[in-house]
Write an enzyme that holds these catalytic residues in place. Structure first.
Site, PDB file in Angstrom:
ATOM      1  CG  ASP A 136      36.949  46.577  40.917  1.00  0.00           C
ATOM      2  OD1 ASP A 136      36.769  45.573  40.789  1.00  0.00           O
ATOM      3  OD2 ASP A 136      35.953  46.963  40.535  1.00  0.00           O
TER       4      ASP A 136
ATOM      5  CG  ASN B 240      25.208  51.923  43.178  1.00  0.00           C
ATOM      6  OD1 ASN B 240      25.843  50.960  42.199  1.00  0.00           O
ATOM      7  ND2 ASN B 240      25.852  52.406  44.396  1.00  0.00           N
TER       8      ASN B 240
ATOM      9  CG  HIS C 297      29.120  50.607  41.235  1.00  0.00           C
ATOM     10  ND1 HIS C 297      29.218  50.038  42.606  1.00  0.00           N
ATOM     11  CD2 HIS C 297      28.592  49.373  40.667  1.00  0.00           C
ATOM     12  CE1 HIS C 297      29.402  48.930  43.086  1.00  0.00           C
ATOM     13  NE2 HIS C 297      29.256  47.782  42.203  1.00  0.00           N
TER      14      HIS C 297
ATOM     15  CD  GLU D  44      30.032  52.687  44.925  1.00  0.00           C
ATOM     16  OE1 GLU D  44      28.824  52.206  44.500  1.00  0.00           O
ATOM     17  OE2 GLU D  44      29.992  51.655  45.559  1.00  0.00           O
TER      18      GLU D  44
HETATM   19  P1  PGA Z   1      28.092  41.625  40.827  1.00  0.00           P
HETATM   20  O1  PGA Z   1      28.608  43.137  40.689  1.00  0.00           O
HETATM   21  O2  PGA Z   1      28.211  40.183  39.408  1.00  0.00           O
HETATM   22  O3  PGA Z   1      28.069  40.829  41.767  1.00  0.00           O
HETATM   23  O4  PGA Z   1      26.378  41.428  41.159  1.00  0.00           O
HETATM   24  C1  PGA Z   1      28.984  43.356  40.472  1.00  0.00           C
HETATM   25  C2  PGA Z   1      28.993  45.318  40.851  1.00  0.00           C
HETATM   26  O5  PGA Z   1      28.616  45.294  41.522  1.00  0.00           O
HETATM   27  O6  PGA Z   1      29.592  45.657  40.013  1.00  0.00           O
END
Ligand code: PGA
Length: 243
Positions: A67, A135, A137, A142
């Site tokens: 992404d 959350n 995702h 999302e």
């Molecule tokens: P993080 O993000 O590794 O910074 O915790 C993970 C994500 O949002 O997929």
């Protein structure tokens, strides 16, 4: 799903890096899909060491990234292209032309359409690494994203923007509101998937992913149907898992 519960982050990233090393040793022209965020950084540090020690080479490897933020170009220090160059690509023997990160600038709908076609043209993804949002995702898919989605643009959840504000000097107003992401179907088409989660703040999402209903409310829950998923976590992230 295979679950690996380890004592700490350094054990987690060592296990994940070994899975990458095995993949590249067995298939030197592997197609990898890589993630950003804080979780995979240690994996990349281990891979850099393995290249320095000549255990593996990325010479023939191709990579795709999950992404990118809309509106941040490759020179922006919080763009995911910048992150990947800085945390991995600049330190290994990969051909930078063989590294793809969806561009966050330009006609994003066109870029999204071409991205899955480029993955197909490369022969599909052999190994894909994921983090997980608090959350649930995966990439920037999302809650509510259809499981059949391909690469697409989207509006970021406020919770995701809050989680990521720490990368923007804590200022949520600086966090882009939109992004481009590989879709859930683009992700689960990968032959092998590893998901890393550490810390208490991921425990709820991990429980729902592993033991909850398969629902678009928890995008990662779709991983239950994939034949080759390994979740690598620490005791904190595993702490809500029950029998
Ligand atoms: P993080 O993000 O590794 O910074 O915790 C993970 C994500 O949002 O997929």
């Amino acid at each position: 799903m295979k679950l690996e519960i380890l004592n700490n982050y350094s054990e987690m990233v060592a296990v994940a890096a070994d899975i990458f090393a095995k993949q590249i040793s067995e298939k030197p022209d592997s197609v990898l899909c890589l993630a950003t965020g804080s979780t995979p950084v240690g994996v990349y540090q281990n891979l850099i060491k393995k290249v320095e020690n000549k255990e593996i080479s990325f010479k023939d490897v191709k990579t795709f990234n999950l992404d990118e933020y809309q509106g941040l170009d490759a020179n922006h220090p919080e763009s995911y292209r910048y992150f990947m160059n800085d945390n991995l690509f600049n330190h290994i023997d990969i051909n930078i032309d063989n590294t793809k990160v969806p561009s966050g600038v330009g006609n994003l709908d066109e870029i999204a359409k071409e991205y899955d076609a480029a993955i197909d043209a490369a022969g599909g993804i052999d190994l894909l690494i994921l983090g997980i949002g608090s959350n649930g995702h995966i990439a920037f898919n999302e809650p509510g994203t259809p499981f059949g989605s391909y690469t697409h643009t989207l509006k970021l959840d406020e919770r995701t923007r809050m989680d990521n504000a720490r990368f923007f000097d804590g200022n949520i107003d600086e966090v882009p509101t939109h992004a481009i992401t590989m879709g859930i179907y683009s992700i689960i088409r990968a032959k092998k998937i590893i998901l890393l989660a550490n810390g208490k703040h991921k425990a709820r999402a991990v429980k729902e992913t592993v033991q909850g209903e398969i629902t678009t409310d928890v995008p990662a829950s779709i991983l239950q149907v994939h034949p080759d998923v390994t979740i690598i976590m620490d005791h904190d992230a595993a702490s809500f898992l029950g029998d």
